[in-house]
Design an enzyme around this catalytic site. Structure first.
Site, mmCIF file in Angstrom:
data_model
loop_
_atom_site.group_PDB
_atom_site.id
_atom_site.type_symbol
_atom_site.label_atom_id
_atom_site.label_comp_id
_atom_site.label_asym_id
_atom_site.label_seq_id
_atom_site.Cartn_x
_atom_site.Cartn_y
_atom_site.Cartn_z
ATOM 1 N N ASN A 156 3.444 -8.441 -2.399
ATOM 2 C CA ASN A 156 2.138 -8.006 -1.911
ATOM 3 C C ASN A 156 1.177 -9.188 -2.056
ATOM 4 O OD1 ASN A 156 0.580 -5.514 -1.045
ATOM 5 N ND2 ASN A 156 -0.738 -6.318 -2.652
ATOM 6 N N GLU A 176 1.743 13.963 18.952
ATOM 7 C CA GLU A 176 1.163 14.494 17.700
ATOM 8 C C GLU A 176 -0.311 14.892 17.923
ATOM 9 O OE1 GLU A 176 1.753 11.885 14.157
ATOM 10 O OE2 GLU A 176 -0.421 11.867 13.980
ATOM 11 N N HIS A 224 5.096 9.191 20.378
ATOM 12 C CA HIS A 224 5.223 10.215 19.319
ATOM 13 C C HIS A 224 3.837 10.589 18.804
ATOM 14 C CE1 HIS A 224 4.999 11.158 15.027
ATOM 15 N NE2 HIS A 224 6.117 11.820 15.164
ATOM 16 N N ASN A 225 3.040 9.590 18.525
ATOM 17 C CA ASN A 225 1.697 9.873 18.007
ATOM 18 C C ASN A 225 0.819 10.557 19.048
ATOM 19 O OD1 ASN A 225 2.596 8.520 15.751
ATOM 20 N ND2 ASN A 225 0.703 7.382 15.460
ATOM 21 N N SER A 280 -1.782 -9.401 -3.184
ATOM 22 C CA SER A 280 -2.240 -9.496 -4.573
ATOM 23 C C SER A 280 -1.110 -8.960 -5.454
ATOM 24 C CB SER A 280 -3.516 -8.683 -4.776
ATOM 25 O OG SER A 280 -3.258 -7.323 -4.536
ATOM 26 N N LYS A 285 7.167 5.153 19.175
ATOM 27 C CA LYS A 285 6.328 5.654 18.072
ATOM 28 C C LYS A 285 4.928 5.992 18.581
ATOM 29 C CE LYS A 285 4.908 6.863 14.000
ATOM 30 N NZ LYS A 285 3.563 6.528 13.755
ATOM 31 N N ALA A 290 0.883 -1.176 0.000
ATOM 32 C CA ALA A 290 0.000 0.000 0.000
ATOM 33 C C ALA A 290 0.919 1.223 0.000
ATOM 34 C CB ALA A 290 -0.909 -0.024 1.227
ATOM 35 N N VAL A 291 0.370 2.404 0.078
ATOM 36 C CA VAL A 291 1.204 3.592 -0.164
ATOM 37 C C VAL A 291 2.472 3.636 0.695
ATOM 38 C CG1 VAL A 291 1.190 6.082 -0.399
ATOM 39 C CG2 VAL A 291 -0.917 4.821 -0.655
ATOM 40 N N MET A 292 2.319 3.392 2.013
ATOM 41 C CA MET A 292 3.502 3.474 2.887
ATOM 42 C C MET A 292 4.561 2.454 2.474
ATOM 43 S SD MET A 292 3.371 5.891 5.189
ATOM 44 C CE MET A 292 4.499 5.429 6.509
ATOM 45 N N HIS A 333 -8.192 4.909 55.178
ATOM 46 C CA HIS A 333 -7.081 4.689 54.242
ATOM 47 C C HIS A 333 -5.768 5.276 54.747
ATOM 48 C CE1 HIS A 333 -9.611 2.805 51.293
ATOM 49 N NE2 HIS A 333 -10.454 3.831 51.315
ATOM 50 N N SER A 371 7.677 7.136 11.107
ATOM 51 C CA SER A 371 6.811 8.303 11.045
ATOM 52 C C SER A 371 7.172 9.194 9.876
ATOM 53 C CB SER A 371 6.909 9.122 12.330
ATOM 54 O OG SER A 371 6.090 10.280 12.212
ATOM 55 N N ASN A 385 2.146 0.579 12.685
ATOM 56 C CA ASN A 385 1.867 1.181 13.992
ATOM 57 C C ASN A 385 1.336 0.106 14.936
ATOM 58 O OD1 ASN A 385 2.592 3.913 14.046
ATOM 59 N ND2 ASN A 385 0.748 4.519 12.930
ATOM 60 N N ALA A 415 -1.696 -2.971 11.211
ATOM 61 C CA ALA A 415 -1.405 -3.488 12.543
ATOM 62 C C ALA A 415 -2.512 -4.450 12.961
ATOM 63 C CB ALA A 415 -1.305 -2.321 13.532
HETATM 64 C C1 6PG Z 1 3.123 9.390 11.516
HETATM 65 C C2 6PG Z 1 1.664 9.455 11.835
HETATM 66 C C3 6PG Z 1 0.957 8.260 11.318
HETATM 67 C C4 6PG Z 1 -0.547 8.410 11.345
HETATM 68 C C5 6PG Z 1 -1.170 7.783 12.563
HETATM 69 C C6 6PG Z 1 -2.060 8.632 13.406
HETATM 70 O O1 6PG Z 1 3.875 9.448 12.479
HETATM 71 O O2 6PG Z 1 3.484 9.292 10.351
HETATM 72 O O3 6PG Z 1 1.485 9.519 13.208
HETATM 73 O O4 6PG Z 1 1.430 7.155 11.991
HETATM 74 O O5 6PG Z 1 -0.965 9.635 11.020
HETATM 75 O O6 6PG Z 1 -1.843 6.700 12.036
HETATM 76 O O7 6PG Z 1 -3.310 8.666 12.881
HETATM 77 P P1 6PG Z 1 -4.699 8.787 13.629
HETATM 78 O O8 6PG Z 1 -4.914 10.243 13.807
HETATM 79 O O9 6PG Z 1 -5.642 8.201 12.622
HETATM 80 O O10 6PG Z 1 -4.695 8.005 14.886
#
Ligand code: 6PG
Length: 482
Positions: free
Chosen positions: A32, A189, A185-186, A34, A182, A11-13, A457, A128, A102, A76
């Protein structure tokens, strides 16, 4: 012979990371489920480097040089388990399976342990940077055995983003460490995005700016301490005009934020570890509120009390330029809090699982390639270089000065938001956290009194050691319980 790396799941990633390897001169085996996708990759991008197209997992594994290195880029969960099983069946001891999805870190721990039994290295690898990063240089967070890193590290480092001649990829730690990092990190984010959303809401709701004007503000902010990928793309999104209606695109996008789960996982782990990551939690819950359609429809129009409708009403004597600077300051200070909390969670997770994470290294590899990439991460790196055992980023001299300089503005923003009835859970909870950790006394003493009252307590005292209980139901004298 054989390819030094293979990618399954195109897929794209997956396709983009395969192309990234090929463009860096590595022969890359591709597979892949398919075959059509594999063919499409070869016909569209085959000229970018050396690809070895394979039809079956057996053929894929056979095309790899030993020790075999296979990168899984599938969804995942169950799909990942299925592919691991197929790969492992064809592999030999010493081979390496890398999961670039992920994945939940507990799944990674389980998979790593199971494969280790079979002599196969499992590298749970956070990647990421989205589609663009995968192609042009992501931030890469590989976990697993140190030995496996000697086999995959140079390859991964060669395709990662580079900042100041340093690749945004480093060995993270054993078993689930890479995916845990990771995940956090998210989570960060999520918090970052929520704060940006709140700033935008105030620009429109208090200052009455149009999306185009907001775009200009973010573009301007991107030249200063907030400079980051997310601020940069915020300006882009806000400037976009909808082709169909001619309206700003932002005004026609449904205001319900989805999520795939990494933010929620971050908060679950934080709850288990007892680490207050209020910024991330507020961000996750804000997404949940936004998506609660029925509730929002039913509650829409509930009275908000006496609301200010202009900046003048909300904050007499504060002019537009000052309030604009206030929003900037609130965003910055809240961001420092969110990162401070996230880094504290990384430290706590590291202790819990024995990973020996190096916060400064994580800041270093997040400076480029990833979604939260920013100048700011360079400052975090410096903070941990100066003191690797920093208890909180809020105690680093640079950040504590920056936050101190922002506090008056930060409070004004929360006041204004409250006055006009705009919810700013990120800004206000970050401020609450800051005020809590710097407080002289917390109401926790009262809670201890209550707990002792209804459940015996016990409580500790400020003036002597031991645990104590007041005989609330009796003569109310105090006894020592230990
Ligand atoms: C990254 C992103 C990537 C993605 C996540 C979060 O580090 O490249 O975090 O992993 O955007 O899937 O997406 P959601 O907002 O759908 O949870």
């Amino acid at each position: 012979g054989g390819a030094p790396i293979g990618v399954t799941g195109l897929a794209v990633m997956g396709a983009n990371i395969a192309r990234n390897f090929a463009r860096h001169g590595h022969t890359v085996a591709v597979h892949n489920r398919s075959f059509g996708r594999t063919q499409a990759l070869i016909s569209d991008h085959g000229s970018e480097g050396n690809f070895v197209a394979t039809k079956t997992i057996a053929e894929f594994v056979a095309s790899l040089a030993t020790p075999r290195r296979a990168l899984i880029m599938v969804q995942a969960g169950a799909a990942t388990d299925a592919v691991i099983e197929e790969l492992a069946a064809e592999m030999e001891p010493g081979d390496i399976i890398i999961d670039g999805g992920n994945a939940l870190y507990t799944d990674t721990r389980r998979r790593e342990a199971a494969l280790r039994e079979r002599g196969i290295h499992f590298v749970g690898c956070g990647i990421s940077g989205g589609e663009e990063g995968a192609l042009n240089g992501p931030s890469i967070m590989p976990g697993g055995s140190r030995e496996s890193y000697t086999h995959v590290g140079p390859l991964l480092e060669s395709v990662a983003a580079v900042v100041d001649d340093t690749p945004c990829c480093t060995y993270i730690g054993p078993d689930g460490a890479g995916h845990y990092v990771k995940m956090v990190h998210n989570g960060i984010e999520y918090a970052d995005m929520q704060l940006i959303g709140e700033a935008y809401q105030l620009l429109t709701g208090v200052l009455g700016y149009t999306p185009a004007q907001c775009a200009e503000v973010f573009a301007e902010w991107n030249k200063g301490v907030l400079e980051s990928y997310l601020i940069d793309i915020t300006a882009d999104v806000l400037a976009q005009v909808d082709a169909e209606t001619g309206a700003p695109l932002i005004d026609v996008i449904l205001d319900a934020t989805g999520q795939k789960g990494t933010g929620r996982w971050t908060v679950k782990s934080a709850l288990d570890l007892g680490v207050p990551v209020t910024g991330i939690a507020e961000a996750v819950f804000a997404r949940a509120v936004s998506g609660s359609r029925e509730l929002r429809e039913a509650a829409h129009g509930l009275p908000g009390g006496e609301l200010a409708t202009t900046l003048q009403e909300a904050l007499p004597n504060i002019d537009e330029a000052t309030f604009l600077a206030d929003i900037h300051a609130a965003l910055y200070a809240s961001k420092v809090v969110a990162y401070a909390q996230g880094f504290n969670q990384l430290t706590a997770g590291s202790v819990e699982y024995g990973w020996d994470l190096k916060p400064g290294d994580l800041a270093t590899i997040w400076r480029g390639g990833c979604i939260i990439r920013a100048q700011f991460l360079g400052r975090i790196r410096e903070a941990y270089a100066a003191n690797p055992d920093l208890p909180s980023l809020l105690l680093d001299p640079y950040f504590s000065d920056a936050v101190a300089a922002s506090t008056t503005s930060w409070r004004r923003v929360v006041v204004a938001a409250t006055s006009v009835g705009v919810a700013v859970p990120g800004f206000s909870s970050a401020l609450a956290y800051y005020d809590s950790i710097r407080a002289d006394r917390l109401p926790a003493a009262l809670l201890q009194g209550l707990r002792d009252y209804f459940g015996a307590h016990t409580y500790e005292r400020i003036d002597k050691p031991g645990h104590f209980h007041t005989l609330w139901g009796g003569d109310r004298s105090e006894i020592r319980t230990d």
